[in-house]
Design an enzyme around this catalytic site. Structure first.
Site, mmCIF file in Angstrom:
data_model
loop_
_atom_site.group_PDB
_atom_site.id
_atom_site.type_symbol
_atom_site.label_atom_id
_atom_site.label_comp_id
_atom_site.label_asym_id
_atom_site.label_seq_id
_atom_site.Cartn_x
_atom_site.Cartn_y
_atom_site.Cartn_z
ATOM 1 C CB SER A 1 -0.906 0.029 1.227
ATOM 2 O OG SER A 1 -1.635 1.247 1.238
ATOM 3 C CE LYS B 1 -3.348 -2.220 -0.123
ATOM 4 N NZ LYS B 1 -3.783 -2.153 -1.450
ATOM 5 C CG HIS C 1 -4.849 -0.902 3.901
ATOM 6 N ND1 HIS C 1 -5.113 -0.339 2.663
ATOM 7 C CD2 HIS C 1 -4.001 -0.035 4.524
ATOM 8 C CE1 HIS C 1 -4.462 0.811 2.560
ATOM 9 N NE2 HIS C 1 -3.777 1.011 3.659
ATOM 10 C CG ASN C 2 -7.342 -1.486 -0.477
ATOM 11 O OD1 ASN C 2 -6.316 -1.266 0.158
ATOM 12 N ND2 ASN C 2 -7.357 -1.555 -1.794
ATOM 13 C CD GLU D 1 -7.548 3.102 0.067
ATOM 14 O OE1 GLU D 1 -6.479 2.560 0.403
ATOM 15 O OE2 GLU D 1 -7.930 3.144 -1.118
HETATM 16 C C1 6PG Z 1 -3.235 1.476 -1.552
HETATM 17 C C2 6PG Z 1 -4.523 1.701 -2.274
HETATM 18 C C3 6PG Z 1 -4.465 1.077 -3.639
HETATM 19 C C4 6PG Z 1 -5.517 1.608 -4.580
HETATM 20 C C5 6PG Z 1 -6.892 1.190 -4.199
HETATM 21 C C6 6PG Z 1 -7.936 2.064 -4.820
HETATM 22 O O1 6PG Z 1 -3.309 0.913 -0.471
HETATM 23 O O2 6PG Z 1 -2.187 1.890 -2.050
HETATM 24 O O3 6PG Z 1 -5.565 1.121 -1.566
HETATM 25 O O4 6PG Z 1 -4.463 -0.293 -3.476
HETATM 26 O O5 6PG Z 1 -5.417 2.957 -4.660
HETATM 27 O O6 6PG Z 1 -7.053 -0.110 -4.636
HETATM 28 O O7 6PG Z 1 -9.086 1.366 -4.740
HETATM 29 P P1 6PG Z 1 -10.404 1.719 -5.507
HETATM 30 O O8 6PG Z 1 -10.051 1.984 -6.940
HETATM 31 O O9 6PG Z 1 -11.233 0.510 -5.332
HETATM 32 O O10 6PG Z 1 -10.922 2.933 -4.825
#
Ligand code: 6PG
Length: 481
Positions: free
Chosen positions: A128, A182, A185-186, A189
């Site tokens: 990430s 991960k 984590h997302n 996010e």
């Molecule tokens: C990270 C981000 C990366 C990506 C996401 C965006 O941890 O660096 O999460 O993995 O930016 O996958 O996700 P979406 O396109 O689903 O918003």
């Protein structure tokens, strides 16, 4: 010279990871399906370290010291399987293949088994931090065998972000554990971003402040307990002015949030495991709602708000209320995400250390935040902590935020402002702390229409009321259904 590590797939993430290894003094083998990208890396960044470029996959594999460590950085999906299928015949026992893309963890479990049959280690690793993180220090979440981590781990730790000298990389657990963590984590996010978006919307509609003024508020928040990468970049986005129209950029961006799937997977898995991650789920559905164009068009002119004009009497006090609502809801989203990690760890036998997850998320990754230290401390105090928000520190945070949180959610509801993440987090909070829940009534209903039985508060066993007969109760054998 034999390379210590190889990267195949040199789009921006792979390219930056390779440069990161080179900058740390590691000899890096590089490969891409089309050589032009490999050449471009050498031309533009070749002076940053020692790269060993190969045109063919055979030469790439041959350029690596054993056990070979190969990072695949391609778009998640069938492309990953294609690269693995090409690589496997070229590898030897003990070699390590790392998938650093955003793979879905069941795919990682499958691939790990498949490669283990060939005596190879397969490491599904979350990475990430986007492009910038890949280059300057990402947060890295590698799964797979412990054995693979012995030789791979030090290399990954070396290029990861560091917080107080501690690498934001640690061994997560067997097979799919790294990609699972991960994924969550997302999910967090998504929740974090939705909460920020709701906070912005409330302040804008409640006080009439401009995006630039709200940017200043976020900058100020970023110097306090909410300090985090997402809060910091929110200020940046809100401050941006569109060159063409002269308007705030946020006002000319189409209001339909997209996603690549990790949030959806998080919610799907939570449903499978029966873990209420309501903040993440509402955040994911809020993106879906924003993209429901025909439904939004059908609703826009027909459905009234039925509300009075909103007057925020004291804008400063209101902004502080929103800050508190954001903090409390954010703590709930993390608490729910960590519950999901715990449930998955039990279900799939991963033995994940939740405190360590919070530790490696302190730097490098998208959800990096000051308060992650507090999560690590909470799990250090009690490794088996059943609920993060019940930890003394977080219970204290929520208690301080609670009145403001209720005012914000009530105000939003009264004034027709959608706050799915704020309100669902508050509903979760009130649900999880309740003495009694109306789930008892649901059990009664299930028993009436389907003889699904219920348990009682005062004695063990499973019971059924003869609803269609004399309404007497019988004890029925078997487990709780
Ligand atoms: C990270 C981000 C990366 C990506 C996401 C965006 O941890 O660096 O999460 O993995 O930016 O996958 O996700 P979406 O396109 O689903 O918003």
């Amino acid at each position: 010279q034999q390379a210590e590590i190889g990267v195949t797939g040199l789009a921006v993430m792979g390219r930056n990871l390779a440069r990161n290894f080179a900058r740390h003094g590691h000899v890096v083998a590089i490969h891409n399906r089309t050589f032009a990208k490999t050449q471009a890396l050498i031309d533009e960044a070749g002076s940053e370290g020692t790269f060993v470029a190969s045109e063919s996959l055979e030469d790439f594999v041959a350029s690596l010291a054993r056990p070979r460590k190969i990072i695949i950085m391609v778009k998640a999906g069938p492309g990953t399987d294609a690269v693995i299928d090409e690589l496997v015949p070229l590898l030897e026992e003990g070699d390590i293949v790392v998938d650093a893309g955003n793979a879905h963890f069941p795919d990682t479990i499958r691939r790990e088994q498949q490669l283990a049959e060939h005596g190879l280690h397969f490491v599904g690793s979350g990475v990430s931090g986007g492009e910038e993180g890949a280059l300057n220090g990402p947060s890295i979440m590698p799964g797979g065998s412990r054995k693979s981590y012995e030789s791979l781990g030090p290399l990954l730790e070396d290029i990861s972000a560091k917080v107080d000298g501690t690498p934001c990389c640690t061994y997560i657990g067997p097979d799919g554990a790294g990609h699972f963590v991960k994924m969550v984590h997302n999910g967090i996010e998504y929740a974090d971003m939705q909460l920020i978006a709701e906070a912005y919307d409330l302040i804008r509609r409640g006080t009439g402040k401009s995006p630039a003024e709200i940017a200043d508020i976020f900058t100020e928040w970023n110097s306090g307990e909410l300090e985090s990468f997402l809060i910091e970049i929110t200020a940046e986005v809100l401050r941006q002015v569109d060159a063409e129209s002269g308007e705030a950029l946020v006002d000319v961006i189409l209001d339909q949030a997209e996603q690549k799937g990790t949030g959806r997977w998080t919610v799907q898995n939570a449903l499978d495991l029966g873990v209420p991650i309501t903040g993440i789920a509402e955040a994911t559905f809020a993106r879906a709602l924003s993209g429901s164009v025909p439904q939004r068009e059908a609703a826009r002119d027909i459905l009234p708000a039925g509300t009075v004009e909103w007057h925020v009497e004291d804008p400063d006090a209101f902004v502080e209320d929103v800050r508190r609502a954001l903090y409390a809801s954010k703590v709930v989203a993390y608490s729910q995400g960590f519950d999901q990690i715990a449930a998955a760890s039990d279900e799939y036998g991963w033995d994940i250390d939740r405190g360590a997850m919070a530790r490696i998320w302190r730097g490098g990754c998208i959800i990096r935040a000051r308060f992650l230290n507090r999560i690590t401390e909470a799990y250090e105090r009690d490794e088996k902590l059943p609920l993060l928000i019940a930890d003394d520190f977080f219970a204290g945070v929520i208690t301080e935020c609670l009145e403001a949180w209720r005012r914000v959610v009530a105000g939003a509801a009264q004034n027709g402002i959608p706050t799915p993440a704020f309100s669902s987090s508050l509903a979760y909070y009130d649900g999880v702390r309740a003495d009694r829940l109306p789930a008892a009534l649901i059990q009664g209903l299930r028993d009436l229409f389907g003889a699904h039985t219920y348990r009682r508060v005062d004695k063990d066993g499973t019971f059924h009321t003869e609803w269609g007969g004399d309404r007497s109760e019988t004890a029925v054998g078997g487990g709780f259904k």
